[in-house]
Design a protein around this motif. Structure first.
Motif, mmCIF file in Angstrom:
data_model
loop_
_atom_site.group_PDB
_atom_site.id
_atom_site.type_symbol
_atom_site.label_atom_id
_atom_site.label_comp_id
_atom_site.label_asym_id
_atom_site.label_seq_id
_atom_site.Cartn_x
_atom_site.Cartn_y
_atom_site.Cartn_z
ATOM 1 N N GLU A 102 0.834 -1.195 0.000
ATOM 2 C CA GLU A 102 0.000 0.000 0.000
ATOM 3 C C GLU A 102 0.872 1.249 0.000
ATOM 4 O OE1 GLU A 102 -4.007 -1.411 2.430
ATOM 5 O OE2 GLU A 102 -2.324 -0.553 3.546
ATOM 6 N N ARG A 123 5.042 -2.252 4.036
ATOM 7 C CA ARG A 123 3.645 -1.993 3.699
ATOM 8 C C ARG A 123 3.040 -3.127 2.868
ATOM 9 N NH1 ARG A 123 2.310 3.001 5.109
ATOM 10 N NH2 ARG A 123 0.446 2.927 3.779
ATOM 11 N N THR A 183 1.032 -6.241 1.518
ATOM 12 C CA THR A 183 -0.291 -6.810 1.773
ATOM 13 C C THR A 183 -0.490 -8.168 1.109
ATOM 14 O OG1 THR A 183 -1.197 -5.641 -0.156
ATOM 15 C CG2 THR A 183 -1.350 -4.525 1.967
#
Length: 384
Positions: free
Chosen positions: A12, A375, A377
């Protein structure tokens, strides 16, 4: 040399102060967006690899890469880019080819590293610096934002001082032609004659009458181009042709049409455009935009690349018929995601208002793996 592994890291981005209006990103100091991104890595058994950092339409791109990775990539010679491109153009023909761009860019990065040369060198590039224009966010409603024609004029003046040669704004997300015209007039009064001015209506105008009204206004103001005004996204060649016939300002389009160089040729044959938009991200990678550029050049016209990234810098370095590198999206209160996911600042603007074509093998940029891991995911590996 054969492709042994296809790897996707999903993560992200971080965009404080960014909200949404009508599906368009706008400045909102109370908002924060974390849009999805990804890094695609294509790797051979000897460890040679190529990377692509994705920032737009991540879910369909990742899904489409997964659709073709095992059958069409694993075991292939990664240097056979043209053959792979042709095969994937057919394989993804029902899904707008969104997975092809990332794959092709990663293959060009891999080829450059294999040969010890930049992608620009492989393409025969001859431009080391690229003239650049500032491309703004959409109109917002914040007092410290881009909420009035005067605010846009102030920002254009600041961009002129920064060195940009051109300035483009994206119109009101609620489709307000009169407001957009007022911005055009304010820009012309403040920086007209000092910067090339453009308007990107982003297919917002709901009627042909609205598109003509704005077009005639920019005719009077001598704008550099008028971009994607029609709500059909420019798919209707007959509609765009009528607009081109009635206006003096060059109409640029096809940003929202995924037909590649083939649809481009049809639009130009029918005199349904003046300039053409193309994108390595969305239109088949570097191979795709070079095909488009050559097609457009054969008609004696120009192609302009959609948004930035190192792939566009390398491609533009080898294009005769392209005027500007698009630096966006920009806003006086927002730090955009230009360089997030990369080491350093590969898209930084020089004092003379140009972007440098990255040097070094391949795309000449390094992935910021620490940022991606922090970050992350999702993680998918095919082969290996």
């Amino acid at each position: 040399m054969r492709i042994s592994e296809v790897e996707i890291h999903e993560f992200e981005y971080d965009l404080p102060g960014v909200g949404s209006a009508g599906g368009n990103w706008v400045y909102d100091p109370d908002a924060r967006r974390e849009p999805p991104g990804f890094v695609l890595t294509i790797r051979t058994a000897d460890g040679t690899e190529g990377n692509y950092r994705g920032f737009a339409f991540t879910p369909p791109m990742v899904a489409q890469i997964g659709m073709v990775a095992e059958e069409h990539l694993l075991g292939r010679d990664p240097l056979e880019r043209e053959g792979i491109w042709t095969e994937l153009w057919r394989a993804l023909r029902h899904t707008d080819h969104l997975g092809l761009g990332p794959i092709d860019v990663a293959l060009w990065d891999l080829a450059g590293k294999h040969h010890g040369a930049s992608v620009s060198t492989l393409l025969g590039g001859y431009r080391e610096r690229l003239p650049t224009y500032a491309s703004t966010f959409f109109v917002d409603e914040e007092a410290d934002g881009l909420d009035t024609p005067e605010a846009f004029a102030d920002y254009a003046e600041a961009c002129l001082d920064r060195g940009y040669d051109g300035f483009k704004f994206h119109g009101h997300p609620d489709s307000r032609p009169e407001f957009d015209i007022a911005i055009c007039e304010a820009l012309d009064e403040r920086v007209g004659g000092e910067m090339d001015l453009m308007i990107d209506s982003s297919s917002l105008y709901r009627t042909y009458a609205d598109a003509i009204e704005v077009g005639r206004a920019v005719d009077d103001l001598d704008f550099f181009w008028y971009e994607d005004p029609l709500c059909d996204g420019g798919v209707s060649g007959s509609m765009v042709r009528k607009l081109v016939e009635e206006l003096e300002t060059p109409v640029i389009g096809l940003e929202h049409v995924r037909t590649g160089p083939y649809g481009t040729a049809d639009h130009l044959r029918d005199e349904a455009l003046d300039f053409v938009r193309s994108s390595a991200h969305l239109d088949g990678g570097i191979t795709g935009v070079m095909k488009a550029a050559n097609t457009v050049e054969s008609f004696g016209l120009d192609v302009e690349l959609l948004l930035g990234g190192p792939a566009h810098a390398h491609a533009m370095s080898a294009m005769r018929n392209s005027s500007y590198f698009e630096h966006g999206l920009l806003h006086p209160e927002v730090d955009w995601l230009h360089d997030q996911g990369f080491e350093g600042e590969p898209e930084s603007l020089d004092d003379d208002g140009t972007i440098r074509v990255p040097e070094g093998p391949g795309l000449g940029v390094e992935i910021d793996w620490e940022f991606v891991e922090e970050r992350r995911t999702g993680h998918t590996v095919f082969g290996g």
